[in-house]
Motif scaffolding. Structure first.
Motif, PDB file in Angstrom:
ATOM      1  N   ALA A 141       0.831  -1.208   0.000  1.00 44.86           N
ATOM      2  CA  ALA A 141       0.000   0.000   0.000  1.00 44.86           C
ATOM      3  C   ALA A 141       0.863   1.254   0.000  1.00 44.86           C
ATOM      4  O   ALA A 141       0.563   2.229  -0.699  1.00 44.86           O
ATOM      5  CB  ALA A 141      -0.934  -0.011   1.213  1.00 44.86           C
ATOM      6  N   ALA A 142       1.958   1.256   0.775  1.00 39.02           N
ATOM      7  CA  ALA A 142       2.841   2.423   0.803  1.00 39.02           C
ATOM      8  C   ALA A 142       3.496   2.659  -0.559  1.00 39.02           C
ATOM      9  O   ALA A 142       3.611   3.808  -1.018  1.00 39.02           O
ATOM     10  CB  ALA A 142       3.905   2.239   1.882  1.00 39.02           C
ATOM     11  N   VAL A 143       3.913   1.585  -1.208  1.00 37.34           N
ATOM     12  CA  VAL A 143       4.515   1.725  -2.539  1.00 37.34           C
ATOM     13  C   VAL A 143       3.487   2.262  -3.536  1.00 37.34           C
ATOM     14  O   VAL A 143       3.775   3.154  -4.355  1.00 37.34           O
ATOM     15  CB  VAL A 143       5.086   0.378  -3.002  1.00 37.34           C
ATOM     16  N   LEU A 144       2.255   1.747  -3.477  1.00 39.57           N
ATOM     17  CA  LEU A 144       1.214   2.219  -4.396  1.00 39.57           C
ATOM     18  C   LEU A 144       0.889   3.693  -4.156  1.00 39.57           C
ATOM     19  O   LEU A 144       0.683   4.456  -5.109  1.00 39.57           O
ATOM     20  CB  LEU A 144      -0.045   1.370  -4.227  1.00 39.57           C
ATOM     21  N   VAL A 145       0.857   4.099  -2.883  1.00 41.88           N
ATOM     22  CA  VAL A 145       0.594   5.515  -2.579  1.00 41.88           C
ATOM     23  C   VAL A 145       1.705   6.394  -3.154  1.00 41.88           C
ATOM     24  O   VAL A 145       1.439   7.465  -3.735  1.00 41.88           O
ATOM     25  CB  VAL A 145       0.448   5.712  -1.061  1.00 41.88           C
ATOM     26  N   ALA A 146       2.954   5.968  -2.997  1.00 37.93           N
ATOM     27  CA  ALA A 146       4.062   6.746  -3.547  1.00 37.93           C
ATOM     28  C   ALA A 146       3.992   6.818  -5.075  1.00 37.93           C
ATOM     29  O   ALA A 146       4.240   7.884  -5.673  1.00 37.93           O
ATOM     30  CB  ALA A 146       5.393   6.139  -3.103  1.00 37.93           C
ATOM     31  N   LEU A 147       3.640   5.708  -5.718  1.00 39.15           N
ATOM     32  CA  LEU A 147       3.517   5.712  -7.179  1.00 39.15           C
ATOM     33  C   LEU A 147       2.360   6.586  -7.638  1.00 39.15           C
ATOM     34  O   LEU A 147       2.490   7.345  -8.619  1.00 39.15           O
ATOM     35  CB  LEU A 147       3.339   4.279  -7.685  1.00 39.15           C
ATOM     36  N   MET A 148       1.228   6.502  -6.942  1.00 38.63           N
ATOM     37  CA  MET A 148       0.093   7.349  -7.306  1.00 38.63           C
ATOM     38  C   MET A 148       0.435   8.825  -7.119  1.00 38.63           C
ATOM     39  O   MET A 148       0.052   9.671  -7.940  1.00 38.63           O
ATOM     40  CB  MET A 148      -1.109   6.977  -6.445  1.00 38.63           C
ATOM     41  N   GLY A 149       1.153   9.138  -6.044  1.00 39.43           N
ATOM     42  CA  GLY A 149       1.552  10.526  -5.843  1.00 39.43           C
ATOM     43  C   GLY A 149       2.520  11.019  -6.895  1.00 39.43           C
ATOM     44  O   GLY A 149       2.545  12.208  -7.222  1.00 39.43           O
ATOM     45  N   ALA A 150       3.347  10.108  -7.433  1.00 40.06           N
ATOM     46  CA  ALA A 150       4.306  10.504  -8.463  1.00 40.06           C
ATOM     47  C   ALA A 150       3.638  10.670  -9.826  1.00 40.06           C
ATOM     48  O   ALA A 150       3.985  11.573 -10.590  1.00 40.06           O
ATOM     49  CB  ALA A 150       5.432   9.481  -8.551  1.00 40.06           C
ATOM     50  N   VAL A 151       2.665   9.803 -10.116  1.00 42.92           N
ATOM     51  CA  VAL A 151       1.999   9.866 -11.426  1.00 42.92           C
ATOM     52  C   VAL A 151       0.941  10.959 -11.452  1.00 42.92           C
ATOM     53  O   VAL A 151       0.857  11.755 -12.397  1.00 42.92           O
ATOM     54  CB  VAL A 151       1.393   8.489 -11.757  1.00 42.92           C
ATOM     55  N   PHE A 152       0.114  11.003 -10.403  1.00 43.11           N
ATOM     56  CA  PHE A 152      -0.954  12.005 -10.325  1.00 43.11           C
ATOM     57  C   PHE A 152      -0.607  12.982  -9.203  1.00 43.11           C
ATOM     58  O   PHE A 152      -1.254  13.007  -8.157  1.00 43.11           O
ATOM     59  CB  PHE A 152      -2.305  11.335 -10.067  1.00 43.11           C
ATOM     60  N   GLU A 153       0.427  13.765  -9.427  1.00 41.37           N
ATOM     61  CA  GLU A 153       0.974  14.589  -8.347  1.00 41.37           C
ATOM     62  C   GLU A 153       0.025  15.684  -7.876  1.00 41.37           C
ATOM     63  O   GLU A 153       0.076  16.114  -6.722  1.00 41.37           O
ATOM     64  CB  GLU A 153       2.282  15.234  -8.804  1.00 41.37           C
ATOM     65  N   ASP A 154      -0.870  16.167  -8.748  1.00 39.28           N
ATOM     66  CA  ASP A 154      -1.750  17.262  -8.360  1.00 39.28           C
ATOM     67  C   ASP A 154      -3.163  16.805  -8.038  1.00 39.28           C
ATOM     68  O   ASP A 154      -4.064  17.622  -7.903  1.00 39.28           O
ATOM     69  CB  ASP A 154      -1.805  18.311  -9.471  1.00 39.28           C
ATOM     70  N   MET A 155      -3.364  15.470  -7.888  1.00 34.72           N
ATOM     71  CA  MET A 155      -4.711  14.978  -7.594  1.00 34.72           C
ATOM     72  C   MET A 155      -5.064  15.240  -6.129  1.00 34.72           C
ATOM     73  O   MET A 155      -6.095  15.851  -5.817  1.00 34.72           O
ATOM     74  CB  MET A 155      -4.814  13.483  -7.908  1.00 34.72           C
ATOM     75  N   VAL A 156      -4.244  14.787  -5.203  1.00 38.77           N
ATOM     76  CA  VAL A 156      -4.444  15.043  -3.769  1.00 38.77           C
ATOM     77  C   VAL A 156      -3.118  15.583  -3.244  1.00 38.77           C
ATOM     78  O   VAL A 156      -2.325  14.852  -2.656  1.00 38.77           O
ATOM     79  CB  VAL A 156      -4.860  13.757  -3.021  1.00 38.77           C
ATOM     80  N   PRO A 157      -2.847  16.855  -3.441  1.00 40.16           N
ATOM     81  CA  PRO A 157      -1.533  17.396  -3.050  1.00 40.16           C
ATOM     82  C   PRO A 157      -1.385  17.472  -1.538  1.00 40.16           C
ATOM     83  O   PRO A 157      -2.354  17.699  -0.808  1.00 40.16           O
ATOM     84  CB  PRO A 157      -1.529  18.790  -3.676  1.00 40.16           C
ATOM     85  N   LEU A 158      -0.166  17.269  -1.086  1.00 42.62           N
ATOM     86  CA  LEU A 158       0.161  17.408   0.336  1.00 42.62           C
ATOM     87  C   LEU A 158       0.642  18.829   0.612  1.00 42.62           C
ATOM     88  O   LEU A 158       1.684  19.049   1.227  1.00 42.62           O
ATOM     89  CB  LEU A 158       1.237  16.391   0.731  1.00 42.62           C
ATOM     90  N   CYS A 159      -0.119  19.795   0.172  1.00 48.95           N
ATOM     91  CA  CYS A 159       0.274  21.196   0.263  1.00 48.95           C
ATOM     92  C   CYS A 159      -0.642  21.952   1.216  1.00 48.95           C
ATOM     93  O   CYS A 159      -1.793  21.556   1.443  1.00 48.95           O
ATOM     94  CB  CYS A 159       0.231  21.847  -1.119  1.00 48.95           C
ATOM     95  N   PHE A 160      -0.125  23.044   1.746  1.00 48.69           N
ATOM     96  CA  PHE A 160      -0.863  23.914   2.658  1.00 48.69           C
ATOM     97  C   PHE A 160      -0.800  25.339   2.115  1.00 48.69           C
ATOM     98  O   PHE A 160       0.144  25.714   1.396  1.00 48.69           O
ATOM     99  CB  PHE A 160      -0.277  23.847   4.067  1.00 48.69           C
TER     100      PHE A 160
END
Length: 369
Positions: A187-206
């Motif tokens: 699950a952690a690997v998939l989350v990292a891959l999803m964040g890399a491919v779809f970087e602006d879908m759920v951004p970890l930004c404030f």
């Protein structure tokens, strides 16, 4: 040609030794000792008489069990089964020892009573009638006869079955924790891959607000920052331009490192046990992906204003710092697994060896004072 075959055999033996090598050698030594005792019994009772035939029949069965134990301990195809071959070998050796007890005369069992008593007391509860009977027999070993020997054999067999069940419980626990750790790692690997491919879908930004005099709000991400004055681009566009494919990966790595530190500090409370299953290692492996995921999920909760007052972090350094804290906080969830692991290890390490201390009589404190 012979030297080459010997070299290949030695290499195969080394490959087969992956796992709890000391336990395997201890069982092999015990097997050799029992084999010598059984061979001695056969020499003392030659065949041709009912008693001799009986001794040879039981001794041959015991020797067959020892062969099965040695076969289980030396199979190279079990090199990836770290503990199962040791547990199987122990079962066969215990069976051979029970058969040796059955072949022993009552006078010979007297010398074995300390070891028998230790086995029974370590695995049977203090209120078990079989343990109570064996303890009574140990008080007067000179009265051991055929009925007493059967009682001893029954108690020893039940005690060893209890030991097998506890070892199976440890194996089941290790397998469950290992599977959970593996699933969380995937699950952690998939989350990292999803964040890399779809970087602006759920951004970890404030988006902390700095005031009009300093340019309005600022988009702060784990890797980059993007000042954007009020009245400029849409906030979603600003976040999309500030995100990078490495945001999720960086947060997960920080959470994983923090979880590794937490795992190192908690191992001091885990007491080891002489079992073929490495419980502390699998506990540490569980904490690593858990820390990576808790760091990501914790930041998402903060970004969603789930925690009042922490919805707008001011810099990338603050995001990294909170990811460290959140990764370490996985201990809040995994400490229950640590407690269960310690109880499992305590159950294996002679749970009934020491009887509970008697409660003080009523009024003892007042009389002492």
């Amino acid at each position: 040609m012979t030297s080459e075959l010997s070299w290949l055999r030695r290499r195969a033996d080394k490959r087969a030794e992956i796992g709890p090598w000391e336990l395997r050698e201890g069982l092999r030594s015990r097997s050799s000792e029992l084999r010598a005792l059984l061979e001695e019994r056969k020499l003392e009772h030659p065949q041709g008489t009912p008693e001799g035939n009986r001794v040879h029949r039981f001794a041959d069965e015991a020797l067959s069990e020892l062969e099965n134990a040695e076969r289980a301990l030396t199979h190279a195809h079990q090199r990836y089964k770290v503990g199962s071959h040791v547990a199987v070998g122990q079962i066969h050796i215990d069976t051979a020892h029970n058969l040796l007890l059955r072949l022993s005369r009552p006078s010979e069992i007297v010398s074995m009573m300390p070891g028998i008593l230790a086995i029974v007391q370590s695995r049977l509860s203090s209120d078990d009638p079989r343990r109570a009977r064996v303890e009574a027999i140990a008080q007067s070993p000179e009265s051991i006869g055929e009925p007493e020997r059967e009682t001893i054999l029954d108690a020893v067999g039940v005690a060893r079955q209890a030991s097998i069940r506890e070892n199976l419980r440890v194996r089941s626990f290790v397998n469950i924790v290992g599977w959970v750790a593996g699933c969380l790692a995937v699950a952690a690997v998939l989350v990292a891959l999803m964040g890399a491919v779809f970087e602006d879908m759920v951004p970890l930004c404030f988006t902390p607000y700095r005031g009009l005099e300093v340019g309005g709000y600022v988009v702060v991400c784990p890797v980059a920052m993007n000042p954007d004055p009020k009245g400029g681009r849409d906030i979603n566009e600003s976040e999309a331009s500030a995100t990078t494919p490495a945001d999720y990966l960086v947060i997960e790595i920080v959470g994983l490192v923090a979880a590794g530190i937490a795992a190192a500090t908690t191992l001091r409370r885990i007491r080891g046990a002489v079992t073929p299953y490495n419980v502390p290692v699998v506990l540490a492996l569980l904490k690593l992906p858990t820390g990576a995921l808790t760091a990501v999920l914790g930041l998402l909760l903060m970004r969603g204003s789930f925690i009042p007052g922490l919805s707008a972090l001011d810099s990338s350094a603050q995001i990294i710092a909170w990811a460290t804290i959140l990764g370490y906080s996985q201990q809040l969830f995994t400490r229950f697994v640590d407690t269960q692991a310690q109880s499992v290890l305590n159950a294996v390490s002679a749970p009934n060896a020491m009887p509970p201390p008697p409660s003080p009589p009523q009024g003892a404190t007042s009389s002492a004072s």
